[in-house]
Design a protein around this motif. Structure first.
Motif, short mmCIF file in Angstrom:
data_model
loop_
_atom_site.label_atom_id
_atom_site.label_comp_id
_atom_site.label_asym_id
_atom_site.label_seq_id
_atom_site.Cartn_x
_atom_site.Cartn_y
_atom_site.Cartn_z
N THR A 163 0.85 -1.19 0.00
CA THR A 163 0.00 0.00 0.00
C THR A 163 0.88 1.24 0.00
OG1 THR A 163 -1.79 -1.14 1.15
CG2 THR A 163 -1.80 1.26 1.25
N ILE A 164 0.59 2.13 -0.93
CA ILE A 164 1.30 3.40 -1.06
C ILE A 164 0.29 4.51 -0.77
CG2 ILE A 164 2.51 4.95 -2.65
CD1 ILE A 164 4.13 2.49 -2.01
N SER A 165 0.73 5.52 -0.05
CA SER A 165 -0.10 6.69 0.24
C SER A 165 0.44 7.88 -0.53
CB SER A 165 -0.07 7.01 1.74
OG SER A 165 -0.58 5.93 2.48
N CYS A 166 -0.44 8.82 -0.83
CA CYS A 166 -0.05 10.07 -1.48
C CYS A 166 -0.85 11.21 -0.88
CB CYS A 166 -0.37 10.05 -2.98
SG CYS A 166 0.71 9.05 -3.98
N ILE A 167 -0.20 12.34 -0.81
CA ILE A 167 -0.87 13.58 -0.43
C ILE A 167 -0.94 14.44 -1.68
CG2 ILE A 167 -0.72 15.69 0.97
CD1 ILE A 167 -1.28 13.17 2.63
N LEU A 168 -2.14 14.91 -1.99
CA LEU A 168 -2.34 15.87 -3.07
C LEU A 168 -2.26 17.26 -2.47
CD1 LEU A 168 -5.34 14.09 -4.80
CD2 LEU A 168 -3.05 14.38 -5.78
N ASP A 169 -1.41 18.11 -3.02
CA ASP A 169 -1.25 19.47 -2.52
C ASP A 169 -1.59 20.48 -3.60
OD1 ASP A 169 -0.20 19.21 0.20
OD2 ASP A 169 1.57 18.34 -0.74
#
Length: 190
Positions: A163-169
């Protein structure tokens, strides 16, 4: 070559290189003073790879901001990703996050000397704010210890999930969060 230690040097800072304040390293392998094989992956090479092998990234005008061992940051402008409300189309935001997650796994697997096909199996995205301009997706592994288990399973079974997480900024604010489960298919699953 088994048993050779591998160190990963992921050189990034694309903006510094473009501004002329940093030398762009040559891509390739070298040997560290400790005898470890070093793989150099830079932002320019990753961006070229994405545009050549994943055409959507070129159509979205994705650029690679940084490549590090703990995350990859990608950027995209509003214009090619706009919706009917003059904000980013949700599918484009999700696609940028998937590309950032895929890029993190791709560069880390390359650094580990493993060849693998990577696919996204499932994902969820929470959209917190409308995105009305250029935006970024910064990927990371939520549980860093999971990386070793992922590698162990890939080497043993030829298939593994992570599982990979990402933050959209957008404009200095968190605009969304992505979680995606990626599957690596090694030589036996390819």
């Amino acid at each position: 070559m088994q048993g050779t230690p591998i160190s990963v040097v992921l050189l990034c800072r694309r903006d510094a290189w473009l501004a002329g304040t940093e030398q762009l390293p040559q891509r390739g392998r070298s040997t560290s003073p400790l005898g470890a094989k070093t793989f150099i992956v830079n932002a320019i090479d990753l961006e070229r790879y994405l545009h050549e092998h994943i055409p959507l990234s070129k159509a979205m005008q994705v650029s690679v901001v940084s490549v590090q061992t703990d995350g990859v940051t990608l950027r995209a402008p509003l214009a090619p990703n706009i919706n009917h409300r003059d904000t980013v189309f949700g599918g484009s935001a999700c696609a940028l996050a998937i590309l950032a997650g895929w890029s993190l796994l791709h560069t880390r697997l390359e650094g580990a000397g493993l060849s693998s096909r990577l696919v996204i199996q499932r994902n969820t995205v929470n959209y917190d704010l409308p995105i009305a301009g250029p935006f970024t997706a910064r990927s990371f592994i939520q549980t860093p210890a999971a990386w070793e288990s992922f590698l162990l399973m890939l080497r043993r079974k030829g298939r593994s999930r992570l599982t990979i997480s990402c933050i959209l900024d957008y404009d200095g604010q968190r605009a969304g969060r992505f979680e995606g489960e990626f599957v690596a298919l090694g030589p036996y699953g390819a």
